[in-house]
Design a protein around this motif. Structure first.
Motif, PDB file in Angstrom:
ATOM      1  N   THR A 197       0.820  -1.207   0.000  1.00  0.00           N
ATOM      2  CA  THR A 197       0.000   0.000   0.000  1.00  0.00           C
ATOM      3  C   THR A 197       0.856   1.259   0.000  1.00  0.00           C
ATOM      4  O   THR A 197       1.948   1.264   0.505  1.00  0.00           O
ATOM      5  CB  THR A 197      -0.904   0.035   1.226  1.00  0.00           C
ATOM      6  N   ARG A 232      -3.118  -6.683   3.655  1.00  0.00           N
ATOM      7  CA  ARG A 232      -4.252  -5.983   3.058  1.00  0.00           C
ATOM      8  C   ARG A 232      -5.454  -6.036   3.988  1.00  0.00           C
ATOM      9  O   ARG A 232      -5.581  -6.906   4.829  1.00  0.00           O
ATOM     10  CB  ARG A 232      -4.645  -6.633   1.736  1.00  0.00           C
ATOM     11  N   LYS A 236     -13.832  -2.442   1.993  1.00  0.00           N
ATOM     12  CA  LYS A 236     -13.807  -1.633   0.778  1.00  0.00           C
ATOM     13  C   LYS A 236     -14.030  -0.158   1.079  1.00  0.00           C
ATOM     14  O   LYS A 236     -14.730   0.205   2.021  1.00  0.00           O
ATOM     15  CB  LYS A 236     -14.889  -2.118  -0.183  1.00  0.00           C
ATOM     16  N   CYS A 237     -13.440   0.699   0.263  1.00  0.00           N
ATOM     17  CA  CYS A 237     -13.615   2.141   0.415  1.00  0.00           C
ATOM     18  C   CYS A 237     -15.104   2.491   0.341  1.00  0.00           C
ATOM     19  O   CYS A 237     -15.857   1.884  -0.416  1.00  0.00           O
ATOM     20  CB  CYS A 237     -12.859   2.883  -0.684  1.00  0.00           C
ATOM     21  N   ASP A 244      -9.540   1.860  -4.292  1.00  0.00           N
ATOM     22  CA  ASP A 244      -8.182   1.339  -4.168  1.00  0.00           C
ATOM     23  C   ASP A 244      -7.568   1.176  -5.556  1.00  0.00           C
ATOM     24  O   ASP A 244      -8.230   0.674  -6.475  1.00  0.00           O
ATOM     25  CB  ASP A 244      -8.190  -0.011  -3.462  1.00  0.00           C
ATOM     26  N   HIS A 253      -3.455  -0.454  -2.147  1.00  0.00           N
ATOM     27  CA  HIS A 253      -4.469   0.240  -1.360  1.00  0.00           C
ATOM     28  C   HIS A 253      -4.217   1.740  -1.308  1.00  0.00           C
ATOM     29  O   HIS A 253      -3.087   2.201  -1.373  1.00  0.00           O
ATOM     30  CB  HIS A 253      -4.454  -0.256   0.086  1.00  0.00           C
ATOM     31  N   SER A 254      -5.300   2.496  -1.127  1.00  0.00           N
ATOM     32  CA  SER A 254      -5.204   3.865  -0.634  1.00  0.00           C
ATOM     33  C   SER A 254      -5.236   3.786   0.884  1.00  0.00           C
ATOM     34  O   SER A 254      -5.803   2.855   1.447  1.00  0.00           O
ATOM     35  CB  SER A 254      -6.387   4.700  -1.124  1.00  0.00           C
ATOM     36  N   ARG A 259     -13.697   2.971   5.330  1.00  0.00           N
ATOM     37  CA  ARG A 259     -13.966   1.676   4.702  1.00  0.00           C
ATOM     38  C   ARG A 259     -15.163   1.000   5.359  1.00  0.00           C
ATOM     39  O   ARG A 259     -15.412   1.151   6.550  1.00  0.00           O
ATOM     40  CB  ARG A 259     -12.731   0.771   4.807  1.00  0.00           C
TER      41      ARG A 259
END
Length: 474
Positions: A197, A232, A236-237, A244, A253-254, A259
């Motif tokens: 990330t 990870r 999810k965003c 991401d 990843h961001s 999330r």
């Protein structure tokens, strides 16, 4: 006066003393544990009394389609959330004792009419056996850490992005066949996928630097000689936020973004535990209802994490940095700065220990379907749930009070209303108002709602709001 290992040991020993109901099957099921610890400093004796006042286990949450308008189902049964809700139940009883003229371990009268404050020398710690799901779980692996899955490489990245959601949904279906209403957040398991990330998106906007170099700078233990890999998160965003990148290595990843659990399969409306801990760090962990009675919010003095894959930098980022610049908060509210520590003691029922004890005759390892809530209250301290309802409840009983968890929204509201009924001098925010629903009482907590508005505006503008119809019960 206390150490992270002391806190971890205290929590694990407390769990061991609980009845067997709801606990994972040794060698086949795993779970996670979280707890709230009450510290009472005695300056005269130079001692600190340490007491577990709430403990929770669990890894699952319900899908959006399974949510109830009656407030009678637990939407989020991750251990951290269970422990915090149990603590709210404990605090409600402590306030009831205080307003009734009984002895309270926590509260004494405040300077404002109808308000209460924490006794001198009293503070709270939060313990979690695993790094909280979401942003705090995104950090590079070191060379010594095993990678359960193959790293994403450049040739795989495009295909991974195209097929990722489908593959994740299939994995989630396999993991939750026995409980289709509940989902397990895969970052709450030790079986994290590989990849890496960047540490730049939400924290250093428009920064003209290499994301790879930024992560390596923040995590000097990551070896440069080999392609870096990371833990990870499956969460999810949130909708409308940048997705991401899903690129290989550090660009998968961001970071710093909100999330939603579980990350695979059907979406929920439950924010990650990293996000909830960050929110409690500004608004307090007492919630909106109890804030009516409190002169100031309640903050955790420290957050202690058990032995597990861990990054202090990621914990700092997720729990503190994202909210550190929030300003213009009402009196008493602040962007709190808890100490963040790790214990060297692992939870005996986590995935790693369960895997070590597993035998081929036991079938596949799976997360425990039950969630345990225990809190230091006088009546019915233990509450075991599955699928958001009391464990073992029949279909015929669903929708009745017999099926409800004692830490469900509606049960906590009823406990709060008993507190209000027992109070002679009500706080100003509860006087002369026609308040009927859960929503009404939450909205009437003016200072809390002002703080929440500032937190959303300045740090979490994309925080999803629950549909009002889910909060109109009484």
């Amino acid at each position: 006066m206390w150490s992270p290992d002391e806190i971890a040991s205290l929590c694990y020993n407390h769990f061991n003393k609980l009845p067997k109901r709801g606990k994972p099957e040794a060698g086949r099921e795993w779970t996670l544990l979280a707890a709230v610890i009450l510290l009472t400093d005695s300056s005269e004796l130079k001692t600190v009394r340490k007491q577990v006042v709430s403990l929770g286990t669990g890894t699952k949450c319900i899908s959006q389609s399974a949510m109830s308008t009656k407030g009678d189902i637990l939407n989020d049964s991750h251990a951290e959330v269970i422990a915090r809700r149990g603590c709210v139940r404990y605090l409600t009883e402590q306030l009831f004792r205080a307003v009734s003229g009984q002895s309270s371990d926590v509260f004494c009268p405040g300077s404002e009419e109808g308000k209460w404050t924490v006794k001198p020398g009293v503070s709270f710690l939060f313990f979690t056996s695993q790094t909280p799901c979401g942003d705090a779980s995104i950090f590079p692996m070191t060379g010594s850490q095993a990678q359960p899955c193959e790293p994403v490489n450049a040739l795989q990245s495009e295909e991974s992005e195209r097929r990722g959601l489908k593959r994740h949904a299939e994995c989630d279906l396999e993991e939750t066949r026995q409980s289709p209403r509940m989902k397990t957040s895969d970052n709450h398991s030790s079986r994290r996928k590989s990849g890496n990330t960047s540490e730049h998106e939400a924290i250093t906007e428009n920064k003209e630097s290499s994301p790879l170099n930024e992560v390596l700078r923040c995590h000097p233990g990551v070896e440069r000689a080999h392609p870096p890999d990371l833990h990870r998160t499956g969460a999810k965003c949130v909708p409308d936020s940048p997705a991401d990148p899903l690129q290989p290595g550090l660009l998968y990843h961001s970071v710093g973004v909100l999330r939603l659990k579980p990350g695979r399969g059907e979406r929920t409306l439950s924010l990650s535990c990293s996000d909830k801990l960050a929110r409690w760090g500004v608004l307090g962990f007492q919630g909106a209802l109890l804030s009516h009675y409190l002169q100031a919010p309640l903050y955790f003095r420290a957050v202690v994490v058990g032995k597990c894959p861990y990054s202090h930098q990621a914990m700092q980022r997720a729990l503190k940095t994202r909210c550190s610049d929030v300003r213009d908060l009402p009196s008493g509210f602040s962007a709190h700065d808890p100490e963040i520590l790790q214990s060297a003691l692992g939870f005996p029922h986590n995935h790693t220990h369960t895997e070590a004890k597993h035998t081929h005759t036991q079938g596949r390892i799976s997360p425990c379907g039950a969630a345990i809530s225990w809190c230091a209250v006088s009546q019915q301290p233990l509450d075991v749930t599955a699928n958001g309802y009391k464990q073992g409840v029949t279909k015929k009983a669903l929708g009745t009070s017999q099926a409800r968890s004692l830490i469900s929204k509606v049960e906590l509201l009823h406990s709060f209303l008993k507190l209000v009924a027992a109070t002679e001098e009500l706080p100003e925010s509860l006087r002369g108002k026609d308040l009927k629903t859960y929503w009404d009482y939450k909205q009437a907590a003016g200072a809390y709602q002002q703080a929440w508005t500032q937190l959303r505006l300045q740090a979490f503008p994309l925080w999803p709001r629950s549909p009002p119809e889910l909060l109109l019960f009484s």
